[in-house]
Design an enzyme around this catalytic site. Structure first.
Site, PDB file in Angstrom:
ATOM      1  N   ASP A   1      20.939 -18.706  62.081  1.00 33.88           N
ATOM      2  CA  ASP A   1      22.350 -18.815  62.456  1.00 33.88           C
ATOM      3  C   ASP A   1      23.015 -19.788  61.489  1.00 33.88           C
ATOM      4  O   ASP A   1      23.517 -19.387  60.454  1.00 33.88           O
ATOM      5  CB  ASP A   1      22.406 -19.267  63.921  1.00 33.88           C
ATOM      6  CG  ASP A   1      23.805 -19.257  64.491  1.00 33.88           C
ATOM      7  OD1 ASP A   1      24.688 -18.631  63.889  1.00 33.88           O
ATOM      8  OD2 ASP A   1      24.032 -19.869  65.552  1.00 33.88           O
TER       9      ASP A   1
ATOM     10  N   GLU B   1      10.769 -16.216  61.724  1.00 36.25           N
ATOM     11  CA  GLU B   1      11.874 -16.690  62.571  1.00 36.25           C
ATOM     12  C   GLU B   1      12.597 -15.516  63.220  1.00 36.25           C
ATOM     13  O   GLU B   1      12.635 -14.418  62.664  1.00 36.25           O
ATOM     14  CB  GLU B   1      12.881 -17.474  61.703  1.00 36.25           C
ATOM     15  CG  GLU B   1      12.857 -18.977  61.929  1.00 36.25           C
ATOM     16  CD  GLU B   1      13.503 -19.406  63.243  1.00 36.25           C
ATOM     17  OE1 GLU B   1      13.367 -18.685  64.264  1.00 36.25           O
ATOM     18  OE2 GLU B   1      14.124 -20.471  63.253  1.00 36.25           O
TER      19      GLU B   1
ATOM     20  N   PHE C   1      26.788 -13.771  70.263  1.00 32.19           N
ATOM     21  CA  PHE C   1      25.523 -14.297  70.784  1.00 32.19           C
ATOM     22  C   PHE C   1      24.658 -13.121  71.202  1.00 32.19           C
ATOM     23  O   PHE C   1      25.089 -12.230  71.928  1.00 32.19           O
ATOM     24  CB  PHE C   1      25.750 -15.251  71.966  1.00 32.19           C
ATOM     25  CG  PHE C   1      24.545 -16.101  72.187  1.00 32.19           C
ATOM     26  CD1 PHE C   1      24.303 -17.205  71.381  1.00 32.19           C
ATOM     27  CD2 PHE C   1      23.616 -15.777  73.168  1.00 32.19           C
ATOM     28  CE1 PHE C   1      23.157 -17.973  71.552  1.00 32.19           C
ATOM     29  CE2 PHE C   1      22.467 -16.542  73.340  1.00 32.19           C
ATOM     30  CZ  PHE C   1      22.241 -17.636  72.530  1.00 32.19           C
TER      31      PHE C   1
HETATM   32  P1  IMP Z   1      20.175 -22.356  63.496  1.00 35.38           P
HETATM   33  O1  IMP Z   1      19.473 -23.672  63.363  1.00 35.38           O
HETATM   34  O2  IMP Z   1      21.657 -22.530  63.714  1.00 35.38           O
HETATM   35  O3  IMP Z   1      19.898 -21.429  62.321  1.00 35.38           O
HETATM   36  O4  IMP Z   1      19.679 -21.693  64.836  1.00 35.38           O
HETATM   37  C1  IMP Z   1      18.497 -21.010  64.901  1.00 35.38           C
HETATM   38  C2  IMP Z   1      17.978 -20.868  66.295  1.00 35.38           C
HETATM   39  O5  IMP Z   1      19.029 -20.809  67.270  1.00 35.38           O
HETATM   40  C3  IMP Z   1      17.224 -19.557  66.401  1.00 35.38           C
HETATM   41  O6  IMP Z   1      15.850 -19.734  66.105  1.00 35.38           O
HETATM   42  C4  IMP Z   1      17.484 -19.121  67.813  1.00 35.38           C
HETATM   43  O7  IMP Z   1      16.451 -19.557  68.669  1.00 35.38           O
HETATM   44  C5  IMP Z   1      18.780 -19.784  68.214  1.00 35.38           C
HETATM   45  N1  IMP Z   1      19.870 -18.801  68.156  1.00 35.38           N
HETATM   46  C6  IMP Z   1      20.858 -18.723  67.242  1.00 35.38           C
HETATM   47  N2  IMP Z   1      21.667 -17.686  67.487  1.00 35.38           N
HETATM   48  C7  IMP Z   1      21.186 -17.083  68.604  1.00 35.38           C
HETATM   49  C8  IMP Z   1      21.602 -15.930  69.371  1.00 35.38           C
HETATM   50  O8  IMP Z   1      22.581 -15.213  69.079  1.00 35.38           O
HETATM   51  N3  IMP Z   1      20.834 -15.639  70.456  1.00 35.38           N
HETATM   52  C9  IMP Z   1      19.727 -16.358  70.820  1.00 35.38           C
HETATM   53  N4  IMP Z   1      19.309 -17.437  70.126  1.00 35.38           N
HETATM   54  C10 IMP Z   1      20.032 -17.797  69.033  1.00 35.38           C
END
Ligand code: IMP
Ligand code: MG
Length: 205
Positions: free
Chosen positions: A121, A117, A170
């Site tokens: 986040d 991955e 971000f």
């Molecule tokens: P989660 O489900 O909240 O853990 O989000 C995971 C996904 O969100 C990652 O695989 C990324 O594609 C996207 N994502 C989360 N934070 C960022 C960031 O700061 N920049 C770009 N993509 C992000």
């Protein structure tokens, strides 16, 4: 398992990068630091999986560049597959509602699977993927994430390999995008200006 530290940022040479209303600034992780940490992760995986042929499962699109470099740092007969998932909601925040856009080609039964991955986040995408892949009866299932948010509670039973802890900004570069831009930066940078009218529907993660 050592986690890479994000060094204090000395330079700010990215201030001129902008596209689609977004401006990319502060360098967070340099290309050299990324590559050094990825080599270490590759060595760790090589020793942990000695005598086995792990199947790397990359989560498109964000993980493609990390998967490419990580796989070359692993001295084992690895195989590759990819999944694409889409999360609904604002393009800069995960809603936790995940849909499989492209499924795997390879059968996971009795395989040693490593999910690769880009960034964890909220962890919602990962928890969905783990549940989904565990149901396919792999011999083992581990996770290797390049970036993990500082405030994310790590369950070592779930997150086996992590590259760097990062703040809540971000981030773009090295596979990570904002509205599909900046994936080809060789390092990780902070988005300094995000317009309010971001996309409201299924951006690919
Ligand atoms: P989660 O489900 O909240 O853990 O989000 C995971 C996904 O969100 C990652 O695989 C990324 O594609 C996207 N994502 C989360 N934070 C960022 C960031 O700061 N920049 C770009 N993509 C992000
Ligand atoms: Mg993304």
């Amino acid at each position: 398992m050592g986690t890479g530290r994000v060094a204090a940022v000395a330079s700010d040479q990215g201030a001129s990068l902008s596209a689609g209303g977004y401006s990319v600034g502060r360098l967070l992780i340099s290309e050299d630091d990324l590559q050094a940490r990825i080599r270490a992760l590759g060595e760790e995986i090589t020793s942990d999986y000695a005598g086995r042929a792990p199947l790397l499962v990359g989560v498109l699109k964000g993980a493609f560049m990390f998967m490419s470099d990580l796989s070359r740092a692993i001295d084992l007969p690895v195989e590759f597959d990819f999944m694409a998932v889409s999360s609904y909601g604002n393009s800069t925040r995960s809603s936790g509602v995940v849909r499989i856009v492209k499924d795997l080609d390879i059968d996971l039964a009795d395989r040693d699977v490593i999910i690769v991955e880009d960034i964890i986040d909220s962890g919602l995408t990962l928890s969905y993927l783990r549940r989904n892949l565990l149901a396919r009866n792999p011999a083992s299932l581990e996770v290797c994430a390049l970036l993990v948010r500082e405030n994310h509670r790590v369950d070592e039973a779930i997150l086996r390999y992590e590259g760097f802890r990062v703040p809540s900004d971000f981030l773009v570069g090295y596979g990570l995008d904002v509205n599909e831009r900046f994936r080809n930066l060789p390092d990780i940078r902070v988005v300094t200006a995000v317009p309010v009218e971001v996309a409201t529907d299924g951006g690919a993660v």
